[in-house]
Write a protein that holds these residues in place. Structure first.
Motif, PDB file in Angstrom:
ATOM      1  N   ASP A  17     -14.991  30.804  68.033  1.00  9.35           N
ATOM      2  CA  ASP A  17     -15.788  30.680  66.819  1.00  9.35           C
ATOM      3  C   ASP A  17     -17.177  31.251  67.091  1.00  9.35           C
ATOM      4  O   ASP A  17     -17.793  30.934  68.096  1.00  9.35           O
ATOM      5  CB  ASP A  17     -15.882  29.212  66.431  1.00  9.35           C
ATOM      6  N   TYR A  18     -17.641  32.117  66.211  1.00  6.12           N
ATOM      7  CA  TYR A  18     -18.966  32.715  66.336  1.00  6.12           C
ATOM      8  C   TYR A  18     -19.839  32.231  65.189  1.00  6.12           C
ATOM      9  O   TYR A  18     -19.976  32.879  64.177  1.00  6.12           O
ATOM     10  CB  TYR A  18     -18.876  34.239  66.300  1.00  6.12           C
ATOM     11  N   ARG A  19     -20.423  31.077  65.343  1.00  2.00           N
ATOM     12  CA  ARG A  19     -21.319  30.545  64.321  1.00  2.00           C
ATOM     13  C   ARG A  19     -22.720  30.429  64.900  1.00  2.00           C
ATOM     14  O   ARG A  19     -22.898  30.061  66.055  1.00  2.00           O
ATOM     15  CB  ARG A  19     -20.877  29.161  63.859  1.00  2.00           C
ATOM     16  N   ASN A  20     -23.689  30.715  64.068  1.00  2.00           N
ATOM     17  CA  ASN A  20     -25.103  30.604  64.439  1.00  2.00           C
ATOM     18  C   ASN A  20     -25.443  31.456  65.670  1.00  2.00           C
ATOM     19  O   ASN A  20     -26.301  31.092  66.461  1.00  2.00           O
ATOM     20  CB  ASN A  20     -25.493  29.148  64.687  1.00  2.00           C
ATOM     21  N   GLY A  21     -24.723  32.535  65.866  1.00  2.00           N
ATOM     22  CA  GLY A  21     -25.006  33.425  66.980  1.00  2.00           C
ATOM     23  C   GLY A  21     -24.503  32.936  68.323  1.00  2.00           C
ATOM     24  O   GLY A  21     -24.736  33.569  69.337  1.00  2.00           O
ATOM     25  N   ALA A  22     -23.807  31.819  68.363  1.00  2.00           N
ATOM     26  CA  ALA A  22     -23.286  31.281  69.618  1.00  2.00           C
ATOM     27  C   ALA A  22     -21.768  31.406  69.625  1.00  2.00           C
ATOM     28  O   ALA A  22     -21.112  31.353  68.591  1.00  2.00           O
ATOM     29  CB  ALA A  22     -23.680  29.824  69.777  1.00  2.00           C
ATOM     30  N   ARG A  23     -21.222  31.577  70.812  1.00  2.00           N
ATOM     31  CA  ARG A  23     -19.779  31.691  70.962  1.00  2.00           C
ATOM     32  C   ARG A  23     -19.235  30.345  71.423  1.00  2.00           C
ATOM     33  O   ARG A  23     -19.582  29.856  72.489  1.00  2.00           O
ATOM     34  CB  ARG A  23     -19.444  32.756  71.996  1.00  2.00           C
ATOM     35  N   ASN A  24     -18.393  29.744  70.624  1.00  2.00           N
ATOM     36  CA  ASN A  24     -17.776  28.461  70.943  1.00  2.00           C
ATOM     37  C   ASN A  24     -16.285  28.681  71.161  1.00  2.00           C
ATOM     38  O   ASN A  24     -15.602  29.226  70.304  1.00  2.00           O
ATOM     39  CB  ASN A  24     -17.975  27.452  69.813  1.00  2.00           C
TER      40      ASN A  24
END
Length: 52
Positions: A17-24
């Motif tokens: 998941d790429y949310r808020n510029g972070a990779r989760n």
């Protein structure tokens, strides 16, 4: 086996998941494939020891 499928501890999937510029990255268990699985016999999973 019940009509609902259970989660298999031997099958997993990764969700990225790429949310808020972070990779989760999350590891998720996948539903049991039932009679299509090679470790399935007589209504139970042989890997879990529930088969006869």
């Amino acid at each position: 086996m019940d009509k609902e499928k259970r989660f298999c501890p031997f099958k997993s999937s990764m969700q990225v998941d790429y949310r808020n510029g972070a990779r989760n990255v999350r590891n998720l268990f996948v539903r049991c494939s039932g009679s299509k699985c090679m470790a399935y016999k007589n209504g139970g999973c042989l890997r879990l020891g529930t088969g006869t």
